[in-house]
Design an enzyme around this catalytic site. Structure first.
Site, PDB file in Angstrom:
ATOM      1  N   SER A 119      -2.409  -2.446   4.271  1.00 44.08           N
ATOM      2  CA  SER A 119      -3.771  -1.454   4.253  1.00 44.08           C
ATOM      3  C   SER A 119      -3.819  -0.470   5.243  1.00 44.08           C
ATOM      4  O   SER A 119      -4.385   0.138   5.530  1.00 44.08           O
ATOM      5  CB  SER A 119      -4.861  -2.320   4.807  1.00 44.08           C
ATOM      6  OG  SER A 119      -5.221  -2.659   3.070  1.00 44.08           O
ATOM      7  N   HIS A 140       1.013   2.418  -0.655  1.00 45.07           N
ATOM      8  CA  HIS A 140      -0.043   1.478  -0.173  1.00 45.07           C
ATOM      9  C   HIS A 140      -1.073   2.114  -2.189  1.00 45.07           C
ATOM     10  O   HIS A 140      -1.351   3.146  -2.450  1.00 45.07           O
ATOM     11  CB  HIS A 140      -0.943   2.187   0.965  1.00 45.07           C
ATOM     12  CG  HIS A 140      -2.327   1.949   0.579  1.00 45.07           C
ATOM     13  ND1 HIS A 140      -3.452   2.350   1.603  1.00 45.07           N
ATOM     14  CD2 HIS A 140      -2.711   0.263   0.572  1.00 45.07           C
ATOM     15  CE1 HIS A 140      -4.374   1.699   1.003  1.00 45.07           C
ATOM     16  NE2 HIS A 140      -3.983   0.383   1.357  1.00 45.07           N
ATOM     17  N   GLU A 152      -0.466   5.678  -1.702  1.00 45.18           N
ATOM     18  CA  GLU A 152      -0.233   6.497  -0.647  1.00 45.18           C
ATOM     19  C   GLU A 152       1.331   6.651  -0.419  1.00 45.18           C
ATOM     20  O   GLU A 152       1.440   5.279  -0.523  1.00 45.18           O
ATOM     21  CB  GLU A 152      -1.277   6.144   0.327  1.00 45.18           C
ATOM     22  CG  GLU A 152      -2.386   6.700   0.090  1.00 45.18           C
ATOM     23  CD  GLU A 152      -3.227   6.345   0.944  1.00 45.18           C
ATOM     24  OE1 GLU A 152      -3.877   7.282   1.995  1.00 45.18           O
ATOM     25  OE2 GLU A 152      -4.061   5.266   1.672  1.00 45.18           O
ATOM     26  N   ASN A 190      -7.434   4.440   4.242  1.00 49.82           N
ATOM     27  CA  ASN A 190      -8.755   4.679   4.690  1.00 49.82           C
ATOM     28  C   ASN A 190      -8.965   4.339   6.334  1.00 49.82           C
ATOM     29  O   ASN A 190      -9.989   3.947   6.722  1.00 49.82           O
ATOM     30  CB  ASN A 190      -7.988   2.462   5.348  1.00 49.82           C
ATOM     31  CG  ASN A 190      -8.123   1.992   4.247  1.00 49.82           C
ATOM     32  OD1 ASN A 190      -8.711   1.719   2.864  1.00 49.82           O
ATOM     33  ND2 ASN A 190      -6.525   1.154   3.525  1.00 49.82           N
TER      34      ASN A 190
END
Ligand code: CAA
Ligand code: NAD
Length: 292
Positions: A119, A140, A152, A190
């Protein structure tokens, strides 16, 4: 697609979802956990999710059985040797991930791509623990993996164009929508989402409103599918804490700093929905906010 055999390391919240979508996508999948108990918990989680999809008529029983037959489970890292891609979804720790990738590097053939579902850790830092930084990407996924469409695909300065293209095509073959991201801590999503979740905890610390009212505010006021504190429980309080520490260490910006209340909830072992308690108690039919 030249990828046929997929390794998934870690069968927690994310690894189980990644293994499920890969098996449903027609790939042979080997899943590795640290011990038999955790392997069994993860195996059951995948089976339950697939059975639910059959119940909801999103998957036929025949396709479920075929996907289930493509999954194998192991505690031996050596069983990942023949994989075309290995996706790591273990605890958010650079030391643990680097150790794992170092071991995989010695086992896997030159054609194997390594991917991390991290993350917040820069992918380059893990790639540096191997002899194949050119064949290393971030993949991701988002929680819950069977539902969330985004992946991602993270390219480091060392990732080769061919590896990036293979990983991007693989994400599409899973039925996901890939976006390209640079290797900065937090990638695209994120970088925005983590400060939002941490700010909700800071609001709670300051007594701005109750857990329920903060969550109702964002669901009914902004149309978010769940409130930020429910989302914290959903992601995992322990995981959010590690993410926050890593991003704060990377950027030295206060908005990534772990709020003291987050530390206290972690100290109590209230890791969120996966352990039954976080900001809410998840043991009943409906989540109940816990006293703060
Ligand atoms: N596995 C499989 N399917 C699931 C599921 C799961 N764990 N959870 C929910 N679903 C499915 C349900 O079966 C349902 O499908 P149908 O509509 O076809 O019946 C659908 O998702 C909606 O579920 P529900 O009706 O039960 O509940 P909901 O409408 O509240 O949706 C949700 C649940 C999809 C999770 C929604 O609340 C949501 O999108 N929440 C936000 C999730 C989010 O922000 N994720 C990102 C987290 S951050 C991250 O992942 C990155 C990181 O690095 C930390
Ligand atoms: P989790 O705690 O649910 O699961 C991690 C699992 O990895 C545990 O079951 C643990 O036993 C296992 N594990 C640890 N070391 C291992 C090893 N060497 N080999 C095999 N298994 C090992 O955590 P999670 O939420 O699934 O997160 C996993 C990764 O995915 C983390 O890097 C996290 O940051 C990332 N991620 C999490 C979310 C989320 O919403 N939870 C979303 C996207 C990405």
């Amino acid at each position: 697609m030249d990828i046929q055999r997929v390794g998934v390391v870690g069968c927690g919240l994310m690894g189980s979802g990644i293994a499920e979508v890969a098996a449903k996508g027609g790939f042979e999948v080997v899943v590795r956990e640290v011990d038999d108990n955790l392997l069994e918990v993860g195996r059951k989680r995948i089976r339950k999710s697939m059975d639910k999809a059959v119940e909801k008529e999103k998957l036929t029983a025949r396709d479920r059985d075929a996907a289930w037959g493509r999954l194998s489970f192991t505690t031996a890292v050596e069983d990942l040797a023949g994989c075309d891609i290995v996706i790591e979804a273990i605890v958010e720790s650079l030391d643990a991930k680097s150790e794992l990738f170092g071991a995989l590097d010695r086992l896997c053939g030159a054609g194997t791509i390594f991917a991390s579902n991290t993350s917040s850790l820069p992918v380059t830092d893990m790639a540096a623990a191997t002899s194949r930084p050119d064949r290393f990407v971030g993949l991701h996924f988002f929680n819950p993996v069977p539902v969330m469409k985004l992946v991602e695909v993270v390219r480091t300065i060392a990732t080769s164009a061919a590896t990036f293209d293979r990983a991007f095509s693989f994400a599409k073959a899973l039925g996901k929508v890939p976006i390209a991201a640079k290797d900065n801590s937090g990638f695209v999503v994120n970088l925005l989402l983590v400060p939002y979740m941490l700010d909700a905890i800071r609001q709670l610390e300051r007594g701005v409103a109750s857990i329920e009212d903060i969550d109702t505010g964002m669901t009914l006021g902004c149309g978010y599918p769940m409130g930020p504190l429910t989302l914290c429980d959903f992601v995992g309080i322990d995981t959010l804490y590690r993410i926050s520490e890593i991003m704060h260490e990377e950027y030295h910006e206060e908005r990534y700093a772990p709020p003291p209340l987050l530390k206290r909830v972690v100290a109590l072992g209230r890791y969120g929905r996966k352990t039954g308690k976080g900001f809410y108690d998840w043991s009943g039919d409906k989540p109940v906010p816990l006293p703060i």
